[in-house]
Design a protein around this motif. Sequence first.
Motif, PDB file in Angstrom:
ATOM      1  N   LEU A 430       0.772  -1.269  -0.006  1.00 42.42           N
ATOM      2  CA  LEU A 430      -0.469   0.479  -0.120  1.00 42.42           C
ATOM      3  C   LEU A 430       0.580   1.352  -0.053  1.00 42.42           C
ATOM      4  O   LEU A 430       1.457   1.385   1.025  1.00 42.42           O
ATOM      5  CB  LEU A 430      -0.809  -0.059   1.049  1.00 42.42           C
ATOM      6  N   ILE A 431       0.439   2.387  -0.955  1.00 40.71           N
ATOM      7  CA  ILE A 431       1.405   4.084  -1.040  1.00 40.71           C
ATOM      8  C   ILE A 431       0.206   5.465  -0.046  1.00 40.71           C
ATOM      9  O   ILE A 431      -1.018   4.433  -0.247  1.00 40.71           O
ATOM     10  CB  ILE A 431       1.244   3.470  -1.951  1.00 40.71           C
ATOM     11  N   LYS A 432       0.876   5.469   0.615  1.00 41.58           N
ATOM     12  CA  LYS A 432       0.134   7.083   0.947  1.00 41.58           C
ATOM     13  C   LYS A 432       0.412   8.218   0.027  1.00 41.58           C
ATOM     14  O   LYS A 432       1.155   7.754  -0.517  1.00 41.58           O
ATOM     15  CB  LYS A 432       0.625   6.754   2.705  1.00 41.58           C
ATOM     16  N   VAL A 433      -1.228   8.546   0.003  1.00 34.95           N
ATOM     17  CA  VAL A 433      -0.826   9.550  -1.128  1.00 34.95           C
ATOM     18  C   VAL A 433      -0.987  10.981  -0.406  1.00 34.95           C
ATOM     19  O   VAL A 433      -2.518  11.057   0.136  1.00 34.95           O
ATOM     20  CB  VAL A 433      -2.025   9.612  -1.833  1.00 34.95           C
ATOM     21  N   ILE A 434      -0.430  11.852  -0.237  1.00 34.20           N
ATOM     22  CA  ILE A 434      -0.665  13.040   0.030  1.00 34.20           C
ATOM     23  C   ILE A 434      -0.849  13.803  -0.978  1.00 34.20           C
ATOM     24  O   ILE A 434      -0.796  13.984  -2.033  1.00 34.20           O
ATOM     25  CB  ILE A 434       0.597  13.582   1.654  1.00 34.20           C
ATOM     26  N   THR A 435      -1.685  15.266  -0.254  1.00 37.86           N
ATOM     27  CA  THR A 435      -1.726  16.113  -1.175  1.00 37.86           C
ATOM     28  C   THR A 435      -1.474  17.990  -0.501  1.00 37.86           C
ATOM     29  O   THR A 435      -2.271  18.124   0.398  1.00 37.86           O
ATOM     30  CB  THR A 435      -3.461  16.881  -1.281  1.00 37.86           C
ATOM     31  N   MET A 436      -0.629  18.131  -2.059  1.00 39.72           N
ATOM     32  CA  MET A 436       0.450  19.376  -1.392  1.00 39.72           C
ATOM     33  C   MET A 436      -0.563  20.743  -2.149  1.00 39.72           C
ATOM     34  O   MET A 436      -0.762  20.465  -3.637  1.00 39.72           O
ATOM     35  CB  MET A 436       1.784  19.102  -1.419  1.00 39.72           C
ATOM     36  N   TYR A 437      -0.152  22.327  -1.907  1.00 39.03           N
ATOM     37  CA  TYR A 437      -0.837  22.781  -2.758  1.00 39.03           C
ATOM     38  C   TYR A 437       0.843  23.774  -3.259  1.00 39.03           C
ATOM     39  O   TYR A 437       0.890  23.964  -1.757  1.00 39.03           O
ATOM     40  CB  TYR A 437      -1.781  23.690  -2.487  1.00 39.03           C
ATOM     41  N   THR A 438       1.325  24.131  -4.210  1.00 37.13           N
ATOM     42  CA  THR A 438       2.280  24.919  -4.728  1.00 37.13           C
ATOM     43  C   THR A 438       1.605  25.955  -5.568  1.00 37.13           C
ATOM     44  O   THR A 438       0.754  26.270  -5.963  1.00 37.13           O
ATOM     45  CB  THR A 438       3.577  24.051  -4.771  1.00 37.13           C
ATOM     46  N   GLU A 439       2.617  27.162  -5.875  1.00 41.34           N
ATOM     47  CA  GLU A 439       2.693  28.786  -6.010  1.00 41.34           C
ATOM     48  C   GLU A 439       4.055  28.466  -7.361  1.00 41.34           C
ATOM     49  O   GLU A 439       4.885  27.504  -6.324  1.00 41.34           O
ATOM     50  CB  GLU A 439       2.807  29.816  -5.448  1.00 41.34           C
ATOM     51  N   GLN A 507      28.195  16.045 -17.050  1.00 45.17           N
ATOM     52  CA  GLN A 507      28.516  18.023 -16.277  1.00 45.17           C
ATOM     53  C   GLN A 507      27.407  18.555 -15.419  1.00 45.17           C
ATOM     54  O   GLN A 507      26.513  17.973 -15.779  1.00 45.17           O
ATOM     55  CB  GLN A 507      28.164  18.500 -18.102  1.00 45.17           C
ATOM     56  N   GLU A 508      27.731  19.401 -15.156  1.00 44.75           N
ATOM     57  CA  GLU A 508      26.984  20.123 -13.883  1.00 44.75           C
ATOM     58  C   GLU A 508      26.109  21.321 -14.789  1.00 44.75           C
ATOM     59  O   GLU A 508      26.491  22.528 -14.530  1.00 44.75           O
ATOM     60  CB  GLU A 508      27.080  20.500 -12.285  1.00 44.75           C
ATOM     61  N   LYS A 509      24.656  21.576 -14.312  1.00 45.06           N
ATOM     62  CA  LYS A 509      23.714  22.957 -15.273  1.00 45.06           C
ATOM     63  C   LYS A 509      23.075  23.063 -13.552  1.00 45.06           C
ATOM     64  O   LYS A 509      22.025  22.213 -13.194  1.00 45.06           O
ATOM     65  CB  LYS A 509      23.112  22.587 -16.099  1.00 45.06           C
ATOM     66  N   ILE A 510      23.456  24.457 -12.924  1.00 50.69           N
ATOM     67  CA  ILE A 510      22.380  24.587 -11.795  1.00 50.69           C
ATOM     68  C   ILE A 510      20.929  25.241 -12.563  1.00 50.69           C
ATOM     69  O   ILE A 510      21.165  26.390 -12.914  1.00 50.69           O
ATOM     70  CB  ILE A 510      23.364  25.663 -11.088  1.00 50.69           C
ATOM     71  N   ARG A 511      19.884  25.160 -11.994  1.00 50.94           N
ATOM     72  CA  ARG A 511      18.763  25.146 -12.384  1.00 50.94           C
ATOM     73  C   ARG A 511      18.393  26.499 -11.188  1.00 50.94           C
ATOM     74  O   ARG A 511      18.171  25.703  -9.849  1.00 50.94           O
ATOM     75  CB  ARG A 511      17.652  24.590 -12.237  1.00 50.94           C
ATOM     76  N   ASP A 512      18.283  27.438 -10.950  1.00 53.47           N
ATOM     77  CA  ASP A 512      17.398  28.373 -10.181  1.00 53.47           C
ATOM     78  C   ASP A 512      16.129  27.621 -10.057  1.00 53.47           C
ATOM     79  O   ASP A 512      15.175  28.487 -10.884  1.00 53.47           O
ATOM     80  CB  ASP A 512      17.483  30.184 -10.556  1.00 53.47           C
ATOM     81  N   LEU A 513      15.593  27.677  -8.859  1.00 50.28           N
ATOM     82  CA  LEU A 513      14.080  28.032  -8.712  1.00 50.28           C
ATOM     83  C   LEU A 513      13.313  28.268  -7.669  1.00 50.28           C
ATOM     84  O   LEU A 513      14.412  29.077  -6.884  1.00 50.28           O
ATOM     85  CB  LEU A 513      13.817  26.253  -8.007  1.00 50.28           C
ATOM     86  N   ASN A 514      12.021  28.623  -8.207  1.00 49.30           N
ATOM     87  CA  ASN A 514      11.804  29.573  -7.307  1.00 49.30           C
ATOM     88  C   ASN A 514      10.245  28.954  -6.991  1.00 49.30           C
ATOM     89  O   ASN A 514       9.077  30.686  -6.267  1.00 49.30           O
ATOM     90  CB  ASN A 514      10.866  31.035  -7.830  1.00 49.30           C
ATOM     91  N   PHE A 515      10.278  27.611  -6.672  1.00 45.95           N
ATOM     92  CA  PHE A 515       8.730  27.726  -6.284  1.00 45.95           C
ATOM     93  C   PHE A 515       8.021  27.620  -4.402  1.00 45.95           C
ATOM     94  O   PHE A 515       9.369  28.169  -3.416  1.00 45.95           O
ATOM     95  CB  PHE A 515       8.822  26.371  -5.707  1.00 45.95           C
ATOM     96  N   GLU A 516       7.378  27.762  -4.724  1.00 42.64           N
ATOM     97  CA  GLU A 516       6.640  28.198  -3.179  1.00 42.64           C
ATOM     98  C   GLU A 516       5.620  26.912  -2.725  1.00 42.64           C
ATOM     99  O   GLU A 516       4.448  26.458  -3.419  1.00 42.64           O
ATOM    100  CB  GLU A 516       6.040  29.404  -2.795  1.00 42.64           C
ATOM    101  N   PHE A 517       5.867  27.034  -1.506  1.00 39.25           N
ATOM    102  CA  PHE A 517       4.784  25.910  -0.569  1.00 39.25           C
ATOM    103  C   PHE A 517       3.846  26.438   0.304  1.00 39.25           C
ATOM    104  O   PHE A 517       3.648  27.894   0.557  1.00 39.25           O
ATOM    105  CB  PHE A 517       5.753  24.618   0.510  1.00 39.25           C
ATOM    106  N   VAL A 518       2.483  25.996   0.152  1.00 43.02           N
ATOM    107  CA  VAL A 518       0.714  27.316   0.563  1.00 43.02           C
ATOM    108  C   VAL A 518       0.501  26.064   1.267  1.00 43.02           C
ATOM    109  O   VAL A 518       1.029  26.842   2.451  1.00 43.02           O
ATOM    110  CB  VAL A 518      -0.125  26.678  -1.043  1.00 43.02           C
ATOM    111  N   LYS A 519      -0.078  25.365   1.203  1.00 44.51           N
ATOM    112  CA  LYS A 519      -0.416  24.424   2.141  1.00 44.51           C
ATOM    113  C   LYS A 519      -0.254  22.892   2.162  1.00 44.51           C
ATOM    114  O   LYS A 519       0.105  22.377   0.757  1.00 44.51           O
ATOM    115  CB  LYS A 519      -1.018  24.722   2.641  1.00 44.51           C
TER     116      LYS A 519
END
Length: 652
Positions: A430-439, A507-519
């Motif tokens: 069995l696998i648990k499923v949770i729900t997040m909200y992001t921006e 080779q390495e590439k740096i990816r800038d992220l700007n995600f926001e955790f809401v709830k």
Amino acid sequence: MKLFSRHFKKNWFRHLLQWGVLFAIIITMTNVFSKTSSDPEAYCPFGGLQAFGSYLSSETLACSMTTVQVLMGLALGVGVILFGKLFCGYLCPVGLVSEYMFKFRKKTKIKGIEIANGTVVDKILRSVKYILLFIVFYMTLSTSELFCKNFDPYYAAATGFHGEITLWMAVASLVILFLGSFFIKLFWCKYVCPLGALSNLFKFTISFLSMIILYIILIQLGLNIPWLYLLITACLMGYILEVFMVKPKVFPLIKVNKDEGKCTDCGLCSKKCPYNLPVDKNKVVKEVDCTLCGECLSACPSDALTFNKKKYNRWLPAILTIVLFIIALIIGSKWEMPTINETWGDNIEDVKLKTFKMEGLSSVHCYGSSKAFSAKLRRVPGVYGVSTFVKTQTANILYDPTQTSEEEIMGATYTPVKFKIVNPELSDSLIKVITMYTEKMYDKLDPNYLGMQFRQYGNDKYFGIETKFSCPLTVHLYMDIDEPVDKEFLKNIVEKRQLIIRSADGQEKIRDLNFEFVKIETETDTITRRDFLERYFNKYNSRYKENIKKFAGLDSASLVVSFPELDKPIYSRNIPYLSSYLSLNEGVLRLETFLDDNDTPSMKIVYVPSVISGEKLWENLCSDKWSVKMTSGEIKEIDARLDFKDKKQQTE
């Protein structure tokens, strides 16, 4: 060596710039200080001028082209018109190679070939660079892709022949550069370089600007004259002026002047001129080939030569070169041209439109992806235009607020994503499923980046991510049934600001992220391991209608192959190639992929045993070459994309 040392000291600023540029390119391309990949044409002015031409003709910016590069091209044009061929004389690495190949030949005392300026051979050879100029701009403006990359010797060398090159063109251009410049002084620059042709056209400023102004006037008068005619006229005019006029009358503003009272008629200035110009015969050097390199000034023993009769102007061309470069760099870094700028719809000037700035579009990274994004928007009622900016990965969308809203636009363009982090263990029934909200996670690549963050964290208790559009975005996270839901941990993962992406070559590439955790939702759900695997397995089912019709009524059999790696995109993306290959095998009816009873990715190939035996079919699968049908209808042989040699098989 002493002569070279004295000459270097006399013209040290120019040589410092030339070798400094070359070393900077070498350091950047070999990644001495960084493991990240670099664009070898990031500051190439010729590519910038092509991109600018593409933008003017179709309001599209060629892939990988930046505003900085476009500004470099415009700075070159302004520099040539106002001052002279500064890039050729002070910065061009190909010109440096061409110049030093001739010097190397002189050291070896190998006899070269002399082509005097103004001879029939000289005039005929000068046409080559204008023919190349026409081809390069015609192909670039027609496709919004930089055609010069196919043969540019600098680009081929800088990428180690791994760039967007045509091999025979790149090899031929390198041979011409090195051998041509070895035997004929500055052969590449005088006769082959399309940028040299364009620079010479700019030097005939009055004629060039008159042609452009006339074209604009005719367009404004309603004459629909294709850009092709302008291009043909420009190339022909440049060649005719270079061969028959030779000396621009007014521009550029900086010229080499001779003080006849100081001149001793030693002839050293002409001898040292890279282009063999008759400097000693002129009071003012106006020849179109002059690059203001200053070699004649350095060679003059009596200081009879100056720039614009001012002795203190000795380093003016070099200083102007640096100033123009810096100005282009500053402006280009603060301002961005759109990759595409499109509007559609009838009578939109009568509609009061608003602009919606959409950010974080990771998948909009070039001309092709911009056009795909535009195609999506064209299907959204109330949207009438889009401009994309690949550097900042944003888009400005024109819409009618009475017909649609920003949220509806985002929903219409959003692509739901599934990303598998890791396969659950067999014990995870069995696998648990949770729900997040992001921006700020609305691009189709963003869930992949979030999944990579979980994968790099190294916790094998998180299995997959699935998104569904909402505001804020709905993110379902599949995880171990016994793993506690740690809100702070999940928030830190979502809001991690950088992702290090490692390519297959290290080779390495740096990816800038700007995600926001809401709830995060307090309620959780569960699914079975099998349901999870089914959800993340991309099933493929293709029927070969021609074979089915041809062999209708004959008994069929199935070859089932266990292929555990098929749940990985690097393997599953090659299934269409396999399907095309199988469709060309007589007697093969169908290909499908599925999960077997043990949850192992597998494929089933249905065939007619009386036409092709199971042994022959297996032999074909294990072949090193596949014949596939391209979208154009052409049958092409390619290397096998999947390896079957160690796979288990059975016949049903």
